[in-house]
Design a protein around this motif. Structure first.
Motif, short mmCIF file in Angstrom:
data_model
loop_
_atom_site.label_atom_id
_atom_site.label_comp_id
_atom_site.label_asym_id
_atom_site.label_seq_id
_atom_site.Cartn_x
_atom_site.Cartn_y
_atom_site.Cartn_z
N ARG A 277 2.98 -8.13 4.49
CA ARG A 277 2.29 -6.86 3.66
C ARG A 277 3.47 -5.62 3.98
N ALA A 278 3.28 -4.68 2.89
CA ALA A 278 4.09 -3.36 3.30
C ALA A 278 3.34 -2.15 3.11
N VAL A 279 3.57 -1.15 3.88
CA VAL A 279 3.13 0.19 3.43
C VAL A 279 4.28 1.08 3.37
N ALA A 280 4.25 1.95 2.21
CA ALA A 280 5.24 2.93 1.69
C ALA A 280 4.77 4.13 1.66
N GLY A 281 5.37 5.25 2.05
CA GLY A 281 4.87 6.37 2.00
C GLY A 281 5.64 7.23 0.70
N PHE A 282 4.72 8.26 0.23
CA PHE A 282 5.59 8.89 -0.84
C PHE A 282 5.13 10.43 -0.97
N LEU B 30 1.94 -6.17 9.76
CA LEU B 30 2.37 -6.43 8.53
C LEU B 30 3.39 -7.50 8.17
N ALA B 31 4.34 -7.58 9.17
CA ALA B 31 5.32 -8.78 9.12
C ALA B 31 4.55 -10.29 9.31
N LEU C 100 0.85 -1.06 -0.04
CA LEU C 100 -0.12 -0.01 0.11
C LEU C 100 1.18 1.25 -0.03
N VAL C 101 0.61 2.18 -0.89
CA VAL C 101 1.50 3.40 -1.02
C VAL C 101 0.36 4.52 -0.52
#
Length: 316
Positions: free
Chosen positions: A250-255, A245-246, A226-227
């Motif tokens: 799953r991963a959450v990225a910020g932009f 998440l671990a 998820l971004v």
């Protein structure tokens, strides 16, 4: 020159038309006669004082312009510390990009902040692979409408658009989404899974934040990403459990575009690709509304009320 100025923090009502001296470019800068300035959600955050980093009052909003340099070149560029809502603006010469005459002012502006954001959240943050399923929240907005199209260009698999009204969902389908669903948080996860044949998805792109972001996190499968790149709902930053998440891979990225543009290869190269895709018709940047400079307040009101689609433009 005429400009729009913010002298106190607040909502759209603090945007005031004023007469100010024409800006003076320094070494390495260009003075641009503004043909059009872009309106972005970040402008509303700066106006209310909620944008990251210190902001000195008074200031002229506007982070991007298209217009003519003194030598006659038609250029697109980010402004230096704001100043786009005006008849003239100063930009860094090394950021000014020539705009093909086939690309309209509004289309060019759509490619700078929104286009680069859509390109990076797909390429740099989500790292979408061919065949992967992609959910685009706020799919009829400036970034979302381009992300839907670019996801297809980048050979994603099923592209699922999420938007708030039937009209916006129809627009997303016309732009190339395979299916469109209601973006309301209640029932979001069930609707997205159903749109993906009952399966979780690989990527969710979210600029809404709050409950919508958390709902997007629910639909991610293993190694899904998820971004998050905005907080249009203004509900605060939701807490995410790193342990959860671990456990689910799953991963959450910020932009955030502003620092990203300083990375090697992150500005000129993707912007050149976006301009090429536009001139060939592979993507179609949407111009959602054009306002006179004196109508800046109404532009912000319409944007905050989610009445708009695509790119909003101010014309001095």
């Amino acid at each position: 020159m005429r400009a729009i100025q913010v002298s106190r923090f607040g909502g759209p009502e603090v945007l005031a038309r004023v007469e100010v001296p024409e800006p003076v470019p320094g070494p390495g800068d260009l003075l641009v006669e503004v043909a059009a300035a872009g309106v972005n959600y970040a402008d509303t955050h700066r106006t209310e004082g909620s944008y990251g980093g210190p902001i000195e009052l008074p200031f002229i909003p506007g982070a991007e312009v298209v217009g003519r340099a003194a030598d006659g070149r038609r250029v697109l560029a980010p402004t230096l510390g704001g100043g786009g809502y005006a008849e003239f603006a100063v930009v860094a010469a090394d950021r000014a990009v020539a705009v093909p005459e086939e690309v309209g002012d509004g289309e060019a502006l759509a490619l700078l902040v929104q286009g680069l954001t859509a390109w990076h959240i797909l390429r740099s943050s989500a790292r979408v692979a061919p065949g992967e399923s992609v959910v685009v929240n706020a799919a009829a907005g400036g970034v979302g409408s381009l992300a839907v199209q670019l996801a297809k260009v980048f050979t994603a698999g099923r592209v699922i658009a999420a938007a708030s009204t039937p009209e916006k969902r129809d627009l997303a389908i016309r732009l190339g989404a395979d299916v469109a669903v209601d973006s309301a948080p209640d029932g979001y996860a069930d609707r997205v899974r159903a749109a993906n044949g009952g399966r979780p998805v690989d990527v969710v792109l979210d600029s809404t934040g709050g409950k919508t972001m958390l709902a997007g996190l629910e639909v991610l499968g293993g190694f899904g990403r998820l971004v998050t790149y905005g907080n249009a709902a203004r509900e605060g930053r939701p807490m995410v459990d790193a342990g959860s998440l671990a456990e689910s891979n799953r991963a959450v990225a910020g932009f955030w575009l502003r620092p990203a543009m300083e990375y090697p290869g992150a500005y000129h190269e993707p912007l050149a690709e976006l301009l090429r895709l536009t001139t060939t018709g592979a993507i179609r940047p949407l111009v959602g509304g054009t306002y006179a400079l004196a109508e800046a307040r109404r532009a912000h009101e319409d944007l905050l009320a989610r009445k708009t689609t695509g790119k909003l433009v101010l014309r001095p």
